[in-house]
Design an enzyme around this catalytic site. Structure first.
Site, PDB file in Angstrom:
ATOM      1  N   THR A 179       0.859  -1.189   0.000  1.00  0.00           N
ATOM      2  CA  THR A 179       0.000   0.000   0.000  1.00  0.00           C
ATOM      3  C   THR A 179       0.889   1.231   0.000  1.00  0.00           C
ATOM      4  O   THR A 179       1.979   1.201   0.561  1.00  0.00           O
ATOM      5  CB  THR A 179      -0.846  -0.024   1.286  1.00  0.00           C
ATOM      6  OG1 THR A 179      -1.865  -0.977   1.139  1.00  0.00           O
ATOM      7  CG2 THR A 179      -1.471   1.321   1.588  1.00  0.00           C
ATOM      8  N   VAL A 208     -13.814  -3.071   2.194  1.00  0.00           N
ATOM      9  CA  VAL A 208     -13.139  -1.780   2.095  1.00  0.00           C
ATOM     10  C   VAL A 208     -12.235  -1.637   3.309  1.00  0.00           C
ATOM     11  O   VAL A 208     -12.667  -1.910   4.438  1.00  0.00           O
ATOM     12  CB  VAL A 208     -14.160  -0.624   2.032  1.00  0.00           C
ATOM     13  CG1 VAL A 208     -13.457   0.726   2.076  1.00  0.00           C
ATOM     14  CG2 VAL A 208     -15.011  -0.740   0.761  1.00  0.00           C
ATOM     15  N   GLY A 231      -1.386  -1.065   7.026  1.00  0.00           N
ATOM     16  CA  GLY A 231      -1.454  -2.164   7.980  1.00  0.00           C
ATOM     17  C   GLY A 231      -2.780  -2.871   7.872  1.00  0.00           C
ATOM     18  O   GLY A 231      -3.503  -2.700   6.882  1.00  0.00           O
ATOM     19  N   GLY A 233      -6.145  -3.180   7.914  1.00  0.00           N
ATOM     20  CA  GLY A 233      -7.095  -2.078   7.836  1.00  0.00           C
ATOM     21  C   GLY A 233      -8.224  -2.110   8.842  1.00  0.00           C
ATOM     22  O   GLY A 233      -8.634  -1.068   9.367  1.00  0.00           O
TER      23      GLY A 233
HETATM   24  N1  ASP Z   1      -4.287  -0.872   5.059  1.00  0.00           N
HETATM   25  C1  ASP Z   1      -4.531  -1.574   3.831  1.00  0.00           C
HETATM   26  C2  ASP Z   1      -5.916  -2.210   3.895  1.00  0.00           C
HETATM   27  O1  ASP Z   1      -6.276  -2.727   4.932  1.00  0.00           O
HETATM   28  C3  ASP Z   1      -3.547  -2.644   3.531  1.00  0.00           C
HETATM   29  C4  ASP Z   1      -2.094  -2.244   3.643  1.00  0.00           C
HETATM   30  O2  ASP Z   1      -1.764  -1.225   4.241  1.00  0.00           O
HETATM   31  O3  ASP Z   1      -1.219  -2.944   3.096  1.00  0.00           O
HETATM   32  O4  ASP Z   1      -6.598  -2.206   2.902  1.00  0.00           O
END
Ligand code: ASP
Length: 313
Positions: A179, A208, A231, A233
């Site tokens: 991300t 989401v 992280g 989410g």
């Molecule tokens: N935070 C993102 C989600 O949960 C995933 C990530 O940060 O890699 O969609």
């Protein structure tokens, strides 16, 4: 009176193995930093700079945003993105889009349009197309590494949902993508934040994450700070992580670095989450804490420090 500009970005957090060749990854982070800095050095706004930075990361197939996005449980891609202007508290976000090449641009257009703050799914894609943004076939987001990572995770546990770096680390020869997000303070002292993601590997269709949820994965307010998170989410949403950092600064008047760490440790990690965040406060200080093995990140201050890092400094 102007102040030095400051920019920070991330390329995701999670299980990142030491000893692997990080060169191309670091190059991608450096290129994005340069793209954002060019905007700020030219006197551009923090909002334009974070959008430009994130677009560069979306275009780089090494990251889980735009091209290179992870697969969901249906073997498809649904992308989330958000931007926030700390000067006006204007917001734009899109969730579960499937056709726009640069989801962060779609988020920016939602902000410009001003009628809504969060558009989802087919309506969001239609809106992006109507605003003249480039559309791609769903297969455009896919990479062979991502497909292998998804299939390996499903072979072990069809119901599992994993951070991209965690899924990659568990897969032999798995690609490490992440991300992406950016935060900036421009020379006028205004703050902005942007985040873009393919979400988590094998996420449920329609799921989401925190990235497009204002106050969870993205937040900016000139009175406190600009934040972009990465992280697990669900935990960042439950902890209202990005707004939690704002509140610690604005109301509890905590020192910036302490507040950033407490947001992760006492908020996200205390309910089982992992990940990190990047933040810049109104004074231009940078905080880049994470409660995972690593977080791809880069930062630059006009006339001052700059760097690219993956593990603890
Ligand atoms: N935070 C993102 C989600 O949960 C995933 C990530 O940060 O890699 O969609």
């Amino acid at each position: 009176m102007t102040v030095p500009y400051v920019l920070a970005l991330h390329g995701g957090a999670g299980t990142i193995e030491r000893g692997r060749d990080d060169g191309p990854y670091r190059e991608g982070l450096r290129a994005a930093l340069a793209a954002g800095e060019a905007v700020l050095a030219g006197g551009g706004s923090a909002l334009d700079a974070v959008v430009e930075t994130v677009m560069s990361l979306e275009d780089c197939p090494l990251f889980n945003a735009g091209r290179g996005a992870v697969f969901n449980a249906d073997g498809e891609h649904e992308l989330d993105a958000a931007v926030m202007d700390g000067r006006t508290l204007a917001v734009g976000a899109v969730a579960a889009v499937r056709r726009v090449r640069h989801p962060v641009q779609a988020a920016r257009e939602v902000l410009r349009d001003g009628r809504s703050v969060l558009l989802a799914a087919a309506g969001a894609d239609r809106f992006a197309a109507a605003r003249g943004l480039e559309q791609v076939e769903p297969a455009w987001y896919a990479t062979p590494e991502r497909r292998a990572q998804w299939q390996q995770l499903r072979a072990r546990d069809p119901r599992a949902q994993r951070l991209d770096h965690d899924a990659a680390a568990a897969a032999p020869n798995g690609a490490r993508h992440g991300t992406v997000g950016a935060v900036a303070r421009d020379r006028d002292g205004h703050l902005a934040a942007a985040t873009s993601t393919g979400g988590m590997t094998n996420k449920m269709a329609g799921r989401v994450g925190d990235s497009p949820v204002i106050g969870a994965g993205t937040y900016a307010n000139d009175a406190s700070c600009a934040v972009s998170a990465t992280g697990t989410g669900e935990h960042f949403i439950r902890a209202c992580a990005a707004h939690e950092l704002h509140a610690r600064l604005r109301y509890a008047r905590q020192p910036f670095a302490d507040a950033a760490w407490a947001t992760l440790r006492e908020g996200v990690a205390s309910i089982g989450g992992s990940g990190g965040l990047i933040a810049i406060d109104a004074a231009g200080e940078i905080a880049l804490p994470f409660v995972s093995a690593g977080m791809y990140r880069a930062w630059a201050r006009e006339g001052g420090e700059r760097g690219v890092a993956v593990f603890e400094a």
